[in-house]
Design a protein around this motif. Structure first.
Motif, PDB file in Angstrom:
ATOM      1  N   ALA A  90       1.233  -1.428   0.168  1.00 19.73           N
ATOM      2  CA  ALA A  90      -0.102   0.198  -0.050  1.00 19.73           C
ATOM      3  C   ALA A  90       0.598   1.349   0.031  1.00 19.73           C
ATOM      4  O   ALA A  90       0.123   2.098  -0.790  1.00 19.73           O
ATOM      5  CB  ALA A  90      -0.750  -0.158   1.537  1.00 19.73           C
ATOM      6  N   GLN A  91       1.928   1.519   0.174  1.00 17.28           N
ATOM      7  CA  GLN A  91       3.190   2.282   0.580  1.00 17.28           C
ATOM      8  C   GLN A  91       3.232   2.845  -0.722  1.00 17.28           C
ATOM      9  O   GLN A  91       3.844   4.130  -1.045  1.00 17.28           O
ATOM     10  CB  GLN A  91       4.270   2.220   1.728  1.00 17.28           C
ATOM     11  CG  GLN A  91       4.089   1.999   3.055  1.00 17.28           C
ATOM     12  CD  GLN A  91       5.402   2.328   3.522  1.00 17.28           C
ATOM     13  OE1 GLN A  91       5.595   1.054   3.119  1.00 17.28           O
ATOM     14  NE2 GLN A  91       5.428   2.780   4.680  1.00 17.28           N
ATOM     15  N   LYS A  92       3.356   1.802  -1.562  1.00 16.97           N
ATOM     16  CA  LYS A  92       3.281   1.768  -2.757  1.00 16.97           C
ATOM     17  C   LYS A  92       2.463   2.451  -3.808  1.00 16.97           C
ATOM     18  O   LYS A  92       2.727   2.603  -5.147  1.00 16.97           O
ATOM     19  CB  LYS A  92       4.323   0.740  -4.261  1.00 16.97           C
ATOM     20  CG  LYS A  92       5.683   0.017  -2.619  1.00 16.97           C
ATOM     21  CD  LYS A  92       6.309  -0.802  -3.324  1.00 16.97           C
ATOM     22  CE  LYS A  92       7.407  -1.733  -2.596  1.00 16.97           C
ATOM     23  NZ  LYS A  92       7.372  -3.300  -2.801  1.00 16.97           N
ATOM     24  N   VAL A  93       1.963   2.761  -3.475  1.00 14.82           N
ATOM     25  CA  VAL A  93       0.656   3.049  -4.187  1.00 14.82           C
ATOM     26  C   VAL A  93      -0.492   4.316  -4.285  1.00 14.82           C
ATOM     27  O   VAL A  93       0.214   5.274  -2.730  1.00 14.82           O
ATOM     28  CB  VAL A  93      -0.560   2.395  -4.094  1.00 14.82           C
ATOM     29  CG1 VAL A  93      -0.471   1.381  -5.126  1.00 14.82           C
ATOM     30  CG2 VAL A  93      -1.404   2.057  -2.489  1.00 14.82           C
ATOM     31  N   TRP A  97      -6.542   4.769   0.393  1.00 13.81           N
ATOM     32  CA  TRP A  97      -7.982   4.504   0.467  1.00 13.81           C
ATOM     33  C   TRP A  97      -8.407   3.438  -0.793  1.00 13.81           C
ATOM     34  O   TRP A  97      -9.782   2.844  -0.251  1.00 13.81           O
ATOM     35  CB  TRP A  97      -9.658   5.529   0.715  1.00 13.81           C
ATOM     36  CG  TRP A  97      -9.050   6.088   1.632  1.00 13.81           C
ATOM     37  CD1 TRP A  97      -7.711   6.930   2.432  1.00 13.81           C
ATOM     38  CD2 TRP A  97      -9.549   5.319   3.698  1.00 13.81           C
ATOM     39  NE1 TRP A  97      -8.124   7.013   3.801  1.00 13.81           N
ATOM     40  CE2 TRP A  97      -8.305   5.835   4.370  1.00 13.81           C
ATOM     41  CE3 TRP A  97      -9.573   4.437   3.642  1.00 13.81           C
ATOM     42  CZ2 TRP A  97      -8.536   6.225   5.816  1.00 13.81           C
ATOM     43  CZ3 TRP A  97     -10.038   3.754   4.846  1.00 13.81           C
ATOM     44  CH2 TRP A  97      -9.294   4.720   6.313  1.00 13.81           C
ATOM     45  N   LYS A  98      -7.972   3.558  -1.991  1.00 11.39           N
ATOM     46  CA  LYS A  98      -8.691   2.986  -2.797  1.00 11.39           C
ATOM     47  C   LYS A  98      -7.931   1.138  -2.958  1.00 11.39           C
ATOM     48  O   LYS A  98      -8.384   0.208  -3.057  1.00 11.39           O
ATOM     49  CB  LYS A  98      -7.643   3.749  -3.878  1.00 11.39           C
ATOM     50  CG  LYS A  98      -8.639   4.472  -4.986  1.00 11.39           C
ATOM     51  CD  LYS A  98      -7.815   4.780  -5.942  1.00 11.39           C
ATOM     52  CE  LYS A  98      -8.461   6.158  -6.622  1.00 11.39           C
ATOM     53  NZ  LYS A  98      -8.244   6.478  -8.047  1.00 11.39           N
ATOM     54  N   ALA A  99      -6.729   1.166  -1.932  1.00  8.19           N
ATOM     55  CA  ALA A  99      -6.292  -0.123  -1.813  1.00  8.19           C
ATOM     56  C   ALA A  99      -7.022  -0.172  -0.934  1.00  8.19           C
ATOM     57  O   ALA A  99      -7.512  -1.546  -1.357  1.00  8.19           O
ATOM     58  CB  ALA A  99      -4.630   0.313  -1.067  1.00  8.19           C
ATOM     59  N   GLY A 106      -4.018  -7.311  -5.480  1.00 10.98           N
ATOM     60  CA  GLY A 106      -2.714  -7.400  -4.783  1.00 10.98           C
ATOM     61  C   GLY A 106      -2.389  -6.545  -3.789  1.00 10.98           C
ATOM     62  O   GLY A 106      -0.975  -6.836  -3.429  1.00 10.98           O
ATOM     63  N   ILE A 107      -3.141  -5.938  -3.435  1.00  4.98           N
ATOM     64  CA  ILE A 107      -2.206  -5.664  -1.773  1.00  4.98           C
ATOM     65  C   ILE A 107      -3.191  -6.033  -1.287  1.00  4.98           C
ATOM     66  O   ILE A 107      -2.703  -5.704   0.344  1.00  4.98           O
ATOM     67  CB  ILE A 107      -3.064  -3.723  -1.907  1.00  4.98           C
ATOM     68  CG1 ILE A 107      -2.679  -2.918  -2.974  1.00  4.98           C
ATOM     69  CG2 ILE A 107      -2.797  -3.075  -0.701  1.00  4.98           C
ATOM     70  CD1 ILE A 107      -1.156  -2.541  -3.296  1.00  4.98           C
ATOM     71  N   LYS A 108      -4.398  -6.381  -0.858  1.00 10.19           N
ATOM     72  CA  LYS A 108      -5.248  -7.343   0.065  1.00 10.19           C
ATOM     73  C   LYS A 108      -4.675  -8.666   0.875  1.00 10.19           C
ATOM     74  O   LYS A 108      -5.141  -9.165  -0.087  1.00 10.19           O
ATOM     75  CB  LYS A 108      -6.895  -6.634   0.449  1.00 10.19           C
ATOM     76  CG  LYS A 108      -7.163  -5.385   0.768  1.00 10.19           C
ATOM     77  CD  LYS A 108      -8.987  -5.251   0.012  1.00 10.19           C
ATOM     78  CE  LYS A 108      -8.614  -5.305   1.716  1.00 10.19           C
ATOM     79  NZ  LYS A 108      -8.949  -4.460   2.744  1.00 10.19           N
ATOM     80  N   THR A 109      -4.179  -8.435   1.852  1.00  5.38           N
ATOM     81  CA  THR A 109      -3.150  -9.579   2.090  1.00  5.38           C
ATOM     82  C   THR A 109      -3.185  -9.754   3.480  1.00  5.38           C
ATOM     83  O   THR A 109      -2.909  -8.087   3.784  1.00  5.38           O
ATOM     84  CB  THR A 109      -2.153 -10.163   1.123  1.00  5.38           C
ATOM     85  OG1 THR A 109      -1.575 -11.654   1.758  1.00  5.38           O
ATOM     86  CG2 THR A 109      -1.196  -9.156   1.916  1.00  5.38           C
TER      87      THR A 109
END
Length: 113
Positions: A90-93, A97-99, A106-109
């Motif tokens: 998430a730090q790379k997007v 909040w979209k994450a 590919g973010i939520k894990t």
């Protein structure tokens, strides 16, 4: 971290929150256990990780069970946040909040390294 980061709750204060939740709870014990677990995860990893691991409805359900708003009582980023693969991603997007909403794949894990 945000300028409005709440003071860190002690283990005793967390125990009081968990105890009140357990005393007032009616329903499936698995939900109570999960809510209390999320409270302790938020203490060490921060509320951002909890929001990345769960969907918003689940976080709201846990907050209702606990009687607290995680964003108001827990650090935004905890001292173990960097172990969360979701937080790292998430730090790379451009939009956290979209994450959270799952709009960025590919973010939520729930994985912790």
């Amino acid at each position: 971290m945000s300028e409005t980061t709440p003071p860190e709750l002690s283990d005793e204060e967390l125990g009081v929150i968990a105890g009140k939740a357990a005393g007032n709870f009616k329903g499936n014990a698995h939900q109570l256990e999960a809510a209390i677990g999320a409270l302790f995860v938020a203490k060490h990893y921060g509320w951002k990780v909890v929001y990345l691991v769960h969907d918003i409805r689940t976080v709201r359900k846990y907050e209702k069970i606990l009687g607290v708003n995680l964003k108001d009582t827990m650090p935004e980023v905890g001292h173990k946040a960097e172990r969360s693969l979701a937080y790292i991603a998430a730090q790379k997007v451009s939009s956290f909040w979209k994450a959270v909403k799952g709009e960025i794949p590919g973010i939520k894990t729930p994985e912790i390294k």
